[in-house]
Design a protein around this motif. Structure first.
Motif, PDB file in Angstrom:
ATOM      1  N   TYR A 142       1.005  -1.222  -0.092  1.00 36.05           N
ATOM      2  CA  TYR A 142       0.079  -0.167  -0.288  1.00 36.05           C
ATOM      3  C   TYR A 142       0.967   1.076   0.026  1.00 36.05           C
ATOM      4  N   VAL A 143       0.340   2.374  -0.199  1.00 40.30           N
ATOM      5  CA  VAL A 143       1.018   3.532  -0.222  1.00 40.30           C
ATOM      6  C   VAL A 143       0.771   4.423   0.934  1.00 40.30           C
ATOM      7  N   PHE A 187      -1.888   8.700   6.606  1.00 39.52           N
ATOM      8  CA  PHE A 187      -3.131   7.994   6.031  1.00 39.52           C
ATOM      9  C   PHE A 187      -2.478   6.863   4.854  1.00 39.52           C
ATOM     10  N   ARG A 188      -3.316   6.028   4.344  1.00 40.26           N
ATOM     11  CA  ARG A 188      -2.921   5.103   3.277  1.00 40.26           C
ATOM     12  C   ARG A 188      -3.818   4.970   2.205  1.00 40.26           C
ATOM     13  N   GLU A 189      -3.412   4.716   0.938  1.00 40.01           N
ATOM     14  CA  GLU A 189      -3.915   4.473  -0.351  1.00 40.01           C
ATOM     15  C   GLU A 189      -3.839   3.250  -0.876  1.00 40.01           C
ATOM     16  N   GLN A 193       4.803   7.356  -0.398  1.00 40.93           N
ATOM     17  CA  GLN A 193       5.851   6.267  -0.512  1.00 40.93           C
ATOM     18  C   GLN A 193       5.394   5.014  -0.387  1.00 40.93           C
ATOM     19  N   THR A 194       6.127   3.864  -1.283  1.00 41.56           N
ATOM     20  CA  THR A 194       5.948   2.626  -0.942  1.00 41.56           C
ATOM     21  C   THR A 194       7.019   1.681  -1.629  1.00 41.56           C
ATOM     22  N   LYS A 211      13.433  -5.679  -9.980  1.00 41.76           N
ATOM     23  CA  LYS A 211      13.518  -5.700  -8.665  1.00 41.76           C
ATOM     24  C   LYS A 211      12.700  -4.858  -7.983  1.00 41.76           C
ATOM     25  N   GLU A 212      12.548  -4.765  -6.706  1.00 41.60           N
ATOM     26  CA  GLU A 212      11.716  -4.061  -6.015  1.00 41.60           C
ATOM     27  C   GLU A 212      12.555  -2.728  -5.839  1.00 41.60           C
ATOM     28  N   VAL A 213      11.749  -1.662  -5.613  1.00 47.36           N
ATOM     29  CA  VAL A 213      12.224  -0.408  -5.765  1.00 47.36           C
ATOM     30  C   VAL A 213      11.526   0.435  -4.744  1.00 47.36           C
ATOM     31  N   HIS A 214      12.044   1.571  -4.308  1.00 46.06           N
ATOM     32  CA  HIS A 214      11.329   2.643  -3.397  1.00 46.06           C
ATOM     33  C   HIS A 214      10.891   3.568  -4.090  1.00 46.06           C
ATOM     34  N   LEU A 215       9.624   3.947  -4.191  1.00 44.54           N
ATOM     35  CA  LEU A 215       8.999   5.124  -4.719  1.00 44.54           C
ATOM     36  C   LEU A 215       8.627   6.224  -3.753  1.00 44.54           C
ATOM     37  N   LEU A 216       9.053   7.386  -4.038  1.00 38.35           N
ATOM     38  CA  LEU A 216       8.497   8.528  -3.163  1.00 38.35           C
ATOM     39  C   LEU A 216       8.293   9.684  -4.117  1.00 38.35           C
TER      40      LEU A 216
END
Length: 419
Positions: free
Chosen positions: A278-279, A302-304, A334-335, A409-414
């Protein structure tokens, strides 16, 4: 021979005392419903729900202060401090030939047209002339959403609008931290005005009433800290005030330069704290629309399920009533996610300044969309068709599409965006 050691945390108070103020408030001590001054043997009466235990500039980021330094914080109208004038020709009264320096530390959460830090007169107290402003130091909005300083007084005639004399700085600071502000002026010499923000001189103009050699209005009205005009919310400084001082001489530019030292905290991208699945979205208030961000704790989280944020949660006051957020605040979403391997397209849409980072690297950004309501602008082009599952761009929005090479691969999105 006795030895005396001074820690860095005590330097600011000593610095002020060396310059011999006539009035100096630190706000660290409260005696019932009054706050004693550090210098001047004055007491300021507390009016309204003034927060008296709010942290001021602290040693962690402002090394001239103690780690437990206190300030006052105002959050609405009818909140201020008031102190009585001892009488005619007191140390709080200034006339032609007198020099004045006003200084304070401020941390506003928002700024109205003019927000009072300190002023003498114009209180609307019973029996006093309405516009009897001997002096005032205020905050005001200047260009690019920054916060400038303003010096205002009324001349002795006190009859018409032209009897106001106001100097306003041309530049300012961004919200989100404590700032030092000051002015100095010798009455009768309009060229003597000097303004300082964070220890550095700032330029400005006499933008109301013009320059004058006329005598200022003097009288025995009170000095108020944090508000004016009966305590109206529109002129009350929303946020923190600390280290207020008045001098009966000009404090030099070299001394002002020593006042400000700030080790600014910065946001640190930490993928390990980002969720997966989740974000997580944080809202940060007390900011200006500038990417030179000063880190702060979120006021709400909060989350989306995805990077689509159609609504934001309401903000409530202590009585459970919905209230407005500041004019500008920061959203950080971020997620952690695994992107498909290969060349992919990323779409960013926003009305405001925004940017997307992947693993700490900025991939794409947007500037603030035009908010002009003029009928003379260009007609918008038809939005691009980005496929059957992507909604067409709505009026007032902007978008950009970029290509990104994913390794699968897994990435960090901000995502960071001003609202």
């Amino acid at each position: 021979m006795p030895l005396f050691f001074t820690t860095k945390a005590e330097q600011y108070e000593e610095m002020i005392l060396q310059d011999k103020p006539s009035l100096y408030f630190r706000f660290n001590d409260v005696e019932g419903t009054r706050i004693p001054s550090k210098v001047g043997n004055f007491f300021a009466d507390i009016v309204g729900k003034v927060d008296l235990v709010s942290p001021g500039p602290l040693a962690k980021y402002y090394p001239y202060f103690n780690s437990d330094n206190k300030a006052i914080r105002l959050s609405g109208g009818q909140q201020y401090l008031r102190l009585k004038d001892p009488g005619s020709k007191s140390v709080l009264d200034f006339n032609n030939g007198d020099s004045i320096t006003l200084e304070a530390w401020v941390n506003p959460t928002s700024v109205s047209t003019y927000s009072y830090i300190i002023g003498k007169g114009r209180t609307q107290n019973s029996g006093m002339p309405t516009n009897n402003q001997n002096y005032s130091l205020r905050l005001t909005s200047v260009k690019a959403g920054r916060v400038g300083i303003s010096f205002l007084f009324r001349n002795k005639a006190n009859k018409e609008d032209a009897d106001w004399h106001r100097w306003t700085s041309s530049s300012g600071f961004t919200l989100g931290a404590w700032h030092h502000v000051a002015i100095s002026y010798t009455y009768g010499d309009s060229k003597s005005i000097r303004g300082y923000i964070d220890g550095l001189p700032v330029k400005g103009v006499w933008d109301k009433g013009g320059e004058t050699a006329d005598e200022p209005w003097t009288g025995n009205d009170e000095v108020w800290i944090g508000s004016s005009m009966g305590g109206k919310q529109a002129v009350t400084l929303q946020g923190g005030i600390d280290e207020v001082a008045i001098y009966r001489h000009v404090v030099s530019a070299s001394r002002m330069k020593m006042r400000y030292k700030f080790d600014a905290p910065r946001f640190i991208d930490n993928p390990s704290k980002a969720p997966a699945g989740y974000v997580k979205i944080d809202i940060h208030e007390g900011v200006s629309e500038n990417w030179n961000l000063i880190a702060s704790d979120p006021v709400e989280s909060f989350r989306e399920p995805a990077f689509a944020i159609p609504y934001l949660p309401n903000k409530y006051n202590s009585k459970g009533i919905i209230i407005d957020r500041p004019d500008v605040f920061l959203l950080r979403a971020q997620t952690r996610v695994v992107l498909p391997k290969g060349q992919i397209k990323l779409l960013l849409r926003s009305r405001t300044s925004s940017r997307l980072k992947i693993n700490g690297e900025k991939i794409v950004s947007l500037k603030k969309a035009s908010t002009s309501t003029s009928a003379h602008g260009k007609v918008s082009k038809n939005p691009k068709n980005l496929g059957p599952v992507t909604r067409l761009l709505r009026p007032g929005m902007q978008e950009v599409v970029v290509e990104y090479q994913s390794d699968g691969k897994e990435v960090h999105l901000l995502l960071e965006a001003f609202v």
